[in-house]
Structure formats: structure tokens, C-alpha cells
Design a protein around this motif. Sequence first.
Motif, mmCIF file in Angstrom:
data_model
loop_
_atom_site.group_PDB
_atom_site.id
_atom_site.type_symbol
_atom_site.label_atom_id
_atom_site.label_comp_id
_atom_site.label_asym_id
_atom_site.label_seq_id
_atom_site.Cartn_x
_atom_site.Cartn_y
_atom_site.Cartn_z
ATOM 1 N N TRP A 1 39.128 41.157 79.225
ATOM 2 C CA TRP A 1 38.677 40.709 78.116
ATOM 3 C C TRP A 1 38.412 41.676 76.947
ATOM 4 O O TRP A 1 38.771 41.430 75.792
ATOM 5 C CB TRP A 1 37.138 39.963 78.446
ATOM 6 N N GLU A 2 37.784 42.638 77.307
ATOM 7 C CA GLU A 2 37.674 43.896 76.305
ATOM 8 C C GLU A 2 39.185 44.447 75.893
ATOM 9 O O GLU A 2 39.177 44.737 74.766
ATOM 10 C CB GLU A 2 37.031 45.098 77.026
ATOM 11 N N THR A 3 40.050 44.420 76.803
ATOM 12 C CA THR A 3 41.573 44.991 76.439
ATOM 13 C C THR A 3 41.860 44.050 75.290
ATOM 14 O O THR A 3 42.462 44.538 74.337
ATOM 15 C CB THR A 3 42.202 45.243 77.633
ATOM 16 N N GLY A 4 41.778 42.785 75.487
ATOM 17 C CA GLY A 4 42.375 41.813 74.762
ATOM 18 C C GLY A 4 41.596 41.760 73.209
ATOM 19 O O GLY A 4 42.178 41.506 72.284
ATOM 20 N N ILE A 5 40.490 41.876 73.086
ATOM 21 C CA ILE A 5 39.673 42.092 71.913
ATOM 22 C C ILE A 5 40.027 43.452 71.295
ATOM 23 O O ILE A 5 40.364 43.257 69.945
ATOM 24 C CB ILE A 5 38.242 42.018 71.957
ATOM 25 N N ASP A 6 40.245 44.372 72.053
ATOM 26 C CA ASP A 6 40.681 45.853 71.428
ATOM 27 C C ASP A 6 42.313 45.431 70.559
ATOM 28 O O ASP A 6 42.376 46.032 69.395
ATOM 29 C CB ASP A 6 40.988 46.782 72.593
ATOM 30 N N ALA A 7 43.075 44.660 71.447
ATOM 31 C CA ALA A 7 44.412 44.268 70.864
ATOM 32 C C ALA A 7 44.309 43.676 69.608
ATOM 33 O O ALA A 7 44.931 43.929 68.412
ATOM 34 C CB ALA A 7 45.215 43.792 71.885
ATOM 35 N N LEU A 8 43.286 42.595 69.345
ATOM 36 C CA LEU A 8 42.933 41.855 68.258
ATOM 37 C C LEU A 8 42.627 42.674 67.178
ATOM 38 O O LEU A 8 43.197 42.752 66.068
ATOM 39 C CB LEU A 8 42.030 40.716 68.489
ATOM 40 N N ALA A 9 41.585 43.538 67.493
ATOM 41 C CA ALA A 9 40.999 44.363 66.399
ATOM 42 C C ALA A 9 42.154 45.552 65.718
ATOM 43 O O ALA A 9 41.847 45.695 64.723
ATOM 44 C CB ALA A 9 39.748 45.121 66.750
ATOM 45 N N GLY A 10 42.958 45.953 66.821
ATOM 46 C CA GLY A 10 44.096 46.912 66.297
ATOM 47 C C GLY A 10 44.821 46.288 65.263
ATOM 48 O O GLY A 10 45.403 47.106 64.606
ATOM 49 N N GLU A 11 44.884 44.854 65.210
ATOM 50 C CA GLU A 11 45.857 44.466 64.304
ATOM 51 C C GLU A 11 45.099 43.783 63.154
ATOM 52 O O GLU A 11 45.938 43.282 62.022
ATOM 53 C CB GLU A 11 46.491 43.111 65.039
ATOM 54 N N ASP A 12 43.872 44.131 63.060
ATOM 55 C CA ASP A 12 43.130 43.572 61.888
ATOM 56 C C ASP A 12 42.047 44.829 61.281
ATOM 57 O O ASP A 12 41.191 45.164 62.154
ATOM 58 C CB ASP A 12 42.382 42.476 62.273
ATOM 59 N N GLU A 13 42.562 45.177 60.276
ATOM 60 C CA GLU A 13 41.652 46.253 59.701
ATOM 61 C C GLU A 13 40.143 46.180 59.501
ATOM 62 O O GLU A 13 39.258 47.041 59.838
ATOM 63 C CB GLU A 13 42.252 47.153 58.522
ATOM 64 N N ASP A 14 40.159 45.142 58.942
ATOM 65 C CA ASP A 14 38.493 44.599 58.726
ATOM 66 C C ASP A 14 37.790 44.602 59.770
ATOM 67 O O ASP A 14 36.654 44.715 59.874
ATOM 68 C CB ASP A 14 38.600 43.148 57.859
ATOM 69 N N MET A 15 38.461 43.859 60.765
ATOM 70 C CA MET A 15 37.574 43.540 62.235
ATOM 71 C C MET A 15 37.480 44.955 62.890
ATOM 72 O O MET A 15 36.357 44.912 63.373
ATOM 73 C CB MET A 15 38.555 42.445 63.230
ATOM 74 N N SER A 16 38.297 45.652 62.774
ATOM 75 C CA SER A 16 38.297 47.204 63.356
ATOM 76 C C SER A 16 36.970 47.865 62.776
ATOM 77 O O SER A 16 36.343 48.405 63.432
ATOM 78 C CB SER A 16 39.722 47.909 63.382
ATOM 79 N N SER A 17 36.963 47.840 61.384
ATOM 80 C CA SER A 17 36.052 48.717 60.513
ATOM 81 C C SER A 17 34.608 47.865 60.861
ATOM 82 O O SER A 17 33.721 48.387 61.302
ATOM 83 C CB SER A 17 36.451 48.353 59.036
ATOM 84 N N TYR A 18 34.592 46.688 61.157
ATOM 85 C CA TYR A 18 33.401 46.140 61.375
ATOM 86 C C TYR A 18 32.835 46.299 62.906
ATOM 87 O O TYR A 18 31.481 46.598 62.962
ATOM 88 C CB TYR A 18 33.394 44.433 61.392
ATOM 89 N N ILE A 19 33.768 46.246 63.704
ATOM 90 C CA ILE A 19 33.164 46.725 64.973
ATOM 91 C C ILE A 19 32.828 48.333 65.175
ATOM 92 O O ILE A 19 31.720 48.723 65.768
ATOM 93 C CB ILE A 19 34.268 46.573 65.978
#
Length: 311
Positions: A244-262
Motif C-alpha cells: 500500500w505504501e509503495t503504491g502511494i509512493d509511486a503515485l506521488a512520484g508521478e505528481d509533483e503537487d501531490m509529492s509536495s503536499y506529502i
Amino acid sequence: MTNTPFANGRLLVVAFEGWNDAGEAASGAVRSLKEQLDVYPISEVDPEEYFDYQFNRPVLSRDDEGNRSLTWPSVTMYGPSRPNAARPESIAADAELQLSANNQSNIYLLLGTEPSRSWKAFARDILETVVDNGITSIVFLGAMLADVPHTRPISVFTSSENAGVRTALGIERSTYEGPVGILSVLGQAAEASGITTMSIWASVPHYVHNAPSPKATLALIDKLEEIVDVVIPRGELVTDAADWETGIDALAGEDEDMSSYIEQLEKARDTVDSPEASGEAIAQEFEKYLRRGDDKPDQGAAGDEPWRGKD
């Protein structure tokens, strides 16, 4: 943790699907217990009395031969196939019975959909079954959406309305005021009947609210094991939580806004968890975080992407 108020006698672990079950974490925890422990159904409420079928609709399914069947919303209590503790004459008579790593068969489970009506009658119905089975304590599991990062340990909060439990476990009484779910109604009714209770809640990252959260489920089971002093099998939960955590990491890695928010959430969490953090420093960090304005995306409604600002 040993000799807690919940390491004595027969224990009921409760979770409901619905309002108190963000990321299906609480119901997932009880469902995992049902799969791992040797339990069977001992009681089921009449769905006609407690459910509005326009709100909680029955589910149609087919078996391997194509035959159709309906599954109605309900709530089921499960009991151990071979209870270790004899049915007590009273709560005091059962005080010497200990849960341990080798004694899992004093755990009962209550799992189902949160009822949509007649909550007072529902509470009376459940407590009647509790008393009939000699259950002496109840742990309520819940999960809520929160501003927490998926990359850090899941925050778990414990509380109790029972003064003896608070003293024994060093926990606080909840200060929440506002709308409640069926857990609070059952908890109040149980304490009024002399049944010891406490609540364990997990915080689920609200930006992944549409998917089950096995990491939060695992956190609830970890805390439950600590409280009741019993070894609880984890099954595949550890692997599921990592995936689950790895999957969300992958999504965040493709989305700069999401990554910044996290990253913002991680910074706030790390400040709180820092050993050298003073109360003033924590307060200042959260105040700064909440005042970021345009830098902090709007929470958004269900289904929105919370890391994106409004247009």
C-alpha cells in the motif's frame, strides 16, 4: 503491557463499516481477527429492525452455478469455538482469567454495518448478548481521515470514559464534542451496565481515502495486541501494508503537487515527533502550517485531490 483491565476475562472487539471506518481500517482489523482466530457466529441482529434498505442496500451475487442470492446488511457477533474461560457468575468472579500469548480464545468479535435507525434498541440488543456470553470488557476500533502522511507510522489514539482504565493504561478521556457514531452509543450503554470499555482510533491519510488502508489496520491490531496482552496473528497484513505504501509512493512520484503536499505533512509530523520539540515549537510549526494559505491546498470534498489548490 501486562495485567491491563483488558487482559482479564472475556473481551469483545467491535468495529462497524461506515462513518467510523475510514479506509476500512477498523472493520479490516476485526475481519482480519475473524480470519485468524477460531471463531464462529453466535448472534446476528435482525436487519429489518435496524437498517434502512434505501441507505444500506442488499447486495446481489451469483455462485459458481449462476444462482443468485441476496446478502442483507447486518451485524454479527462471533465467539470462540472453544472458550478457555468458564462463563462467570459475575464480572468479579472472572477477574483471575488472563489472556496471554497462548490464550486467544477469550476474544469475541462484533462486526457489521453501522445501523441506520433504532440505535437505543440496537444497543440494548447487543448488550443483552454481551451479558449472556459473560463478556467483561469491550474495545471499540475506529478510523478517521486526518492530515497525516502515509510515509510515517500511523497515529493511533486511545481513550476511555472509565476512570480505572485511564489510570491503569495512562490514557486520557476524549474531549470530543459533536456528532457521534454507533460506537459512542454502545460505549456509553456498556459503561452504564458495568462493562469496561476503551476506544482505539487510527488516523488515515485523507488523500487516499478511496482505498482500503492496510497500514492503518495493522496499526490498530498492533495497539490492540499491546492492550490485551495477547499475540494476534497478522496474516498477510504486513505485506499488504508495505505494498500500500509503495503504491502511494509511486503515485506521488508521478505528481509533483501531490509529492509536495506529502512533504509538507511529513515536516509537520516530524516536528511533533522530534524528541527536542517543545510544546511551543510544536504549536508554532502547526500555526505556520495552517497559515500557509496558497501553499497549503484546500481540503476538498470527498473525491477531490486535496493537494491541488482551487482554480
